[in-house]
Design a protein around this motif. Sequence first.
Motif, PDB file in Angstrom:
ATOM      1  N   PRO A   1       7.328  -4.342  -4.430  1.00  0.00           N
ATOM      2  CA  PRO A   1       6.022  -4.562  -3.791  1.00  0.00           C
ATOM      3  C   PRO A   1       5.904  -5.905  -3.070  1.00  0.00           C
ATOM      4  O   PRO A   1       5.081  -6.048  -2.160  1.00  0.00           O
ATOM      5  N   PHE A   2       6.713  -6.888  -3.456  1.00  0.00           N
ATOM      6  CA  PHE A   2       6.708  -8.169  -2.744  1.00  0.00           C
ATOM      7  C   PHE A   2       7.535  -8.078  -1.468  1.00  0.00           C
ATOM      8  O   PHE A   2       7.133  -8.568  -0.404  1.00  0.00           O
ATOM      9  N   TYR A   3       8.706  -7.422  -1.534  1.00  0.00           N
ATOM     10  CA  TYR A   3       9.609  -7.359  -0.386  1.00  0.00           C
ATOM     11  C   TYR A   3       9.134  -6.388   0.700  1.00  0.00           C
ATOM     12  O   TYR A   3       9.272  -6.674   1.892  1.00  0.00           O
ATOM     13  N   ALA A   4       8.630  -5.236   0.304  1.00  0.00           N
ATOM     14  CA  ALA A   4       8.346  -4.165   1.266  1.00  0.00           C
ATOM     15  C   ALA A   4       7.404  -4.584   2.395  1.00  0.00           C
ATOM     16  O   ALA A   4       7.694  -4.314   3.571  1.00  0.00           O
ATOM     17  N   PRO A   5       6.245  -5.236   2.113  1.00  0.00           N
ATOM     18  CA  PRO A   5       5.370  -5.642   3.228  1.00  0.00           C
ATOM     19  C   PRO A   5       6.029  -6.631   4.175  1.00  0.00           C
ATOM     20  O   PRO A   5       5.789  -6.593   5.391  1.00  0.00           O
ATOM     21  N   LEU A   6       6.858  -7.520   3.638  1.00  0.00           N
ATOM     22  CA  LEU A   6       7.558  -8.478   4.492  1.00  0.00           C
ATOM     23  C   LEU A   6       8.550  -7.760   5.407  1.00  0.00           C
ATOM     24  O   LEU A   6       8.648  -8.074   6.601  1.00  0.00           O
TER      25      LEU A   6
ATOM     26  N   THR B   1       0.833  -1.193   0.000  1.00  0.00           N
ATOM     27  CA  THR B   1       0.000   0.000   0.000  1.00  0.00           C
ATOM     28  C   THR B   1       0.874   1.250   0.000  1.00  0.00           C
ATOM     29  O   THR B   1       2.090   1.168   0.160  1.00  0.00           O
ATOM     30  N   LYS B   2       0.222   2.400  -0.158  1.00  0.00           N
ATOM     31  CA  LYS B   2       0.960   3.658  -0.089  1.00  0.00           C
ATOM     32  C   LYS B   2       1.627   3.822   1.278  1.00  0.00           C
ATOM     33  O   LYS B   2       2.732   4.353   1.386  1.00  0.00           O
ATOM     34  N   ALA B   3       0.945   3.354   2.325  1.00  0.00           N
ATOM     35  CA  ALA B   3       1.509   3.450   3.671  1.00  0.00           C
ATOM     36  C   ALA B   3       2.762   2.584   3.789  1.00  0.00           C
ATOM     37  O   ALA B   3       3.786   3.008   4.360  1.00  0.00           O
ATOM     38  N   VAL B   4       2.715   1.366   3.249  1.00  0.00           N
ATOM     39  CA  VAL B   4       3.882   0.482   3.275  1.00  0.00           C
ATOM     40  C   VAL B   4       5.017   1.096   2.465  1.00  0.00           C
ATOM     41  O   VAL B   4       6.183   1.096   2.880  1.00  0.00           O
ATOM     42  N   GLU B   5       4.676   1.627   1.312  1.00  0.00           N
ATOM     43  CA  GLU B   5       5.680   2.258   0.462  1.00  0.00           C
ATOM     44  C   GLU B   5       6.375   3.413   1.189  1.00  0.00           C
ATOM     45  O   GLU B   5       7.592   3.565   1.116  1.00  0.00           O
TER      46      GLU B   5
END
Length: 352
Positions: free
Chosen positions: A48-53, A24-28
Amino acid sequence: MINALTPLEEARAILAESFDLKFTKAVERVTARVYDRVKDRIPEIEWPFYAPLILQINRLKKEKDAVILAHNYQSPQIYHGVADIVGDSLQLAIEATKVKQSIIVQCGVHFMAETSKLLNPKKTVLIPDSRAGCSLASSITPEDVIAMRAQYPGVPVVTYVNTSAAVKAVTDVCCTSSNAADIVNGVPGDTVIMIPDQYLARNTAKKTKKKVITWAGSCEVHETFTAADIAELRHAYPTAKIIAHPECPPEVIDAVDFAGSTAAMIDYVKTQKPPRVVMVTECSMSDNVASEATGVDFLRGCNICPHMKRINLENVLWSLHTMTEEVTVAEELLEPARAAVQRMIDFSKKRD
């Protein structure tokens, strides 16, 4: 398999239920600083796969009072994204004695996790995938060491830290590539048994007047480099500095501009600041240093360690979530193996 115990798809389903892994924008926004450090090494399409993890791991380790130790050969997303302490084997061993958290997650290979357990027997030590082994550690057994002792009675045994706790337990003192020559010169006598890396031993023998008895082990990442490879690199990149790890064969070390441990190579790049450099070692090493050494052009001349690459963001999150895989050391091995590692650390502190 996400590790030695659980099928990958089963683990992914549980992680998806337990954590919000949407980009999401927040995760980004929260992970922007990390991405800025690795954007030249990780394709934008993969972020986008790595950032949330990364976000969830950093949250969970605080909740669980965990610290993440990562070797220099770990991928940039681990090294820059979730690691609290990074370094070579010696640095990680020293830092493992200082951690305050109750849980240690070792992003490295199995012998490194065992070393952390030896130095922190009361703490919980986790490795995200226990299948992360080492060709050096698997090349020698305690029985082999005992047989060498019988063949060379009274000769001190210096054992590379890239070994099992069982092997460390029947040795006199450990060493790393950072301090191998100092340790060999520091033990008594004019002869020393140095195991199991034949190339590190042969390269160390050039720095001592002592007779060095070797073992036939080698690192599968470094043993395949040849002097012909270096000549080819020099032809392709005539202005580049070529630096290598002392686990490489001696003819490779003789042909490069600088040789040293991973920590020494990093220091060389940061202090000498060569415009172009080739690091003859594990590929993620140059990726990680490139993110920290501005103005240096890193050229490829590396090999991948398949064992280090068993550790990834998914199984780090899984490890913290499920508290697997816990690393244990047999009670009878703890004290003698710890003593060999501690002697190495104490010796390094004296040198400092």
